[in-house]
Design an enzyme around this catalytic site. Sequence first.
Site, PDB file in Angstrom:
ATOM      1  N   ASP A 152       0.004 -16.451  26.206  1.00  0.00           N
ATOM      2  CA  ASP A 152      -1.378 -16.903  25.978  1.00  0.00           C
ATOM      3  C   ASP A 152      -1.522 -18.395  25.650  1.00  0.00           C
ATOM      4  O   ASP A 152      -2.622 -18.937  25.731  1.00  0.00           O
ATOM      5  CB  ASP A 152      -2.014 -16.108  24.833  1.00  0.00           C
ATOM      6  CG  ASP A 152      -2.341 -14.688  25.253  1.00  0.00           C
ATOM      7  OD1 ASP A 152      -2.301 -14.402  26.460  1.00  0.00           O
ATOM      8  OD2 ASP A 152      -2.630 -13.859  24.369  1.00  0.00           O
ATOM      9  N   SER A 200       4.178  -3.400  15.455  1.00  0.00           N
ATOM     10  CA  SER A 200       4.464  -2.406  14.411  1.00  0.00           C
ATOM     11  C   SER A 200       3.324  -2.270  13.406  1.00  0.00           C
ATOM     12  O   SER A 200       2.970  -3.225  12.723  1.00  0.00           O
ATOM     13  CB  SER A 200       5.743  -2.807  13.668  1.00  0.00           C
ATOM     14  OG  SER A 200       5.924  -1.997  12.531  1.00  0.00           O
TER      15      SER A 200
HETATM   16  O1  F6P Z   1      -0.581 -11.595  23.880  1.00  0.00           O
HETATM   17  C1  F6P Z   1      -0.318 -11.568  25.225  1.00  0.00           C
HETATM   18  C2  F6P Z   1      -1.177 -10.561  25.943  1.00  0.00           C
HETATM   19  O2  F6P Z   1      -0.631 -10.434  27.225  1.00  0.00           O
HETATM   20  C3  F6P Z   1      -2.658 -10.880  26.015  1.00  0.00           C
HETATM   21  O3  F6P Z   1      -2.993 -11.856  26.978  1.00  0.00           O
HETATM   22  C4  F6P Z   1      -3.210  -9.527  26.342  1.00  0.00           C
HETATM   23  O4  F6P Z   1      -4.552  -9.429  25.970  1.00  0.00           O
HETATM   24  C5  F6P Z   1      -2.356  -8.617  25.518  1.00  0.00           C
HETATM   25  O5  F6P Z   1      -1.128  -9.299  25.342  1.00  0.00           O
HETATM   26  C6  F6P Z   1      -2.112  -7.270  26.123  1.00  0.00           C
HETATM   27  O6  F6P Z   1      -1.332  -6.535  25.228  1.00  0.00           O
HETATM   28  P1  F6P Z   1      -0.710  -5.112  25.579  1.00  0.00           P
HETATM   29  O7  F6P Z   1       0.393  -5.320  26.554  1.00  0.00           O
HETATM   30  O8  F6P Z   1      -0.221  -4.595  24.282  1.00  0.00           O
HETATM   31  O9  F6P Z   1      -1.813  -4.312  26.173  1.00  0.00           O
END
Ligand code: F6P
Length: 324
Positions: A128, A73
Amino acid sequence: MKRIAVFTSGGDAPGMNAAVRSVMRSASKLGLHVFRINRGYQGMIEGDIQRLENLDVKNIIHRGGTILKTARSNDFRTKEGRQQAADSLMSFDIEGVIAIGGNGTFTGAKIFHEEHHIPFIGVPGTIDNDLYGTDFTIGFDTAINTAIDAIDKIRDTADSHNRLFFIEVMGRHSGFIGLYTGLGSGSSGILIPEKAHDTEALINVLKKGIKRKKLFSLVVVAEGDESGGAMKIAERVKKEFPQYETKVTIIGHLQRGGSPTCMDRILASRLGHAAVKALISGETNKMVGQINNKIKLTPFEDCISKENRPSKDLLELAEILALG
Ligand code: F6P
């Protein structure tokens, strides 16, 4: 405390549902009313809040994603947004909140608590594994097992065709997924943000492999590595290896979905329960974590400002075992 709320925020992680279930069941045993806030902080701002019942959490322990939905958000970054969120919580007489998420979630919670003094407890949920205050975050074990499964399949086809594969795994700022899957898959190279990038060293290791008559190779690259990701590094080194066809696979969001492993379900169940206990005993602004198999509380301040980094031992082991 009689009325508490729970929400998930940031990137989803397998096991978040098991944590929600544990919060609901633990709170209901103590006679608390539980409210669900849908879509993270955005739902809090918009007042997207309903009663959560025991029946709502049946049959979810094995499900990936989050039944509460999630969001990142931008409105919550503003003072006005946070004021609206506080008004929503007050209109439901919510006295304490459990936030399941990662770094961004707890940064928001800390600022919100400073402004509005509503008790908050965090539960670490992110694939992560980059949070200080817990050995492992909910979702990490599932994500690495999903990635390992994919890499093992790539190994089969790499072997059949004598190819050099660069496999990109998630981790924008963190190399835990890269390190664990690189080690677990026996890859020749592991490129992660926590290790200085050295293209020459990688080329040397791969060349050594060729000298030893190795017919294929795998290199695992974290998306946040300074090489710029699997595509870039593959492009840079492929001319050095005319004997191989070089291929790139980006595993991507596959790593975020799927049924949580048993380890993630148990971790989520323990931490969800611990979060309820912490909240009712008057704790606030802290994250529950598991360190050496014991439940520990760590102030949000430390979770945000300190880093969870892969151990030196594992980094060294990766160097030793990557013979090329
Ligand atoms: O925080 C977890 C994560 O999967 C990271 O490893 C990755 O860089 C990011 O989220 C991707 O985020 P989104 O799904 O918003 O692109």
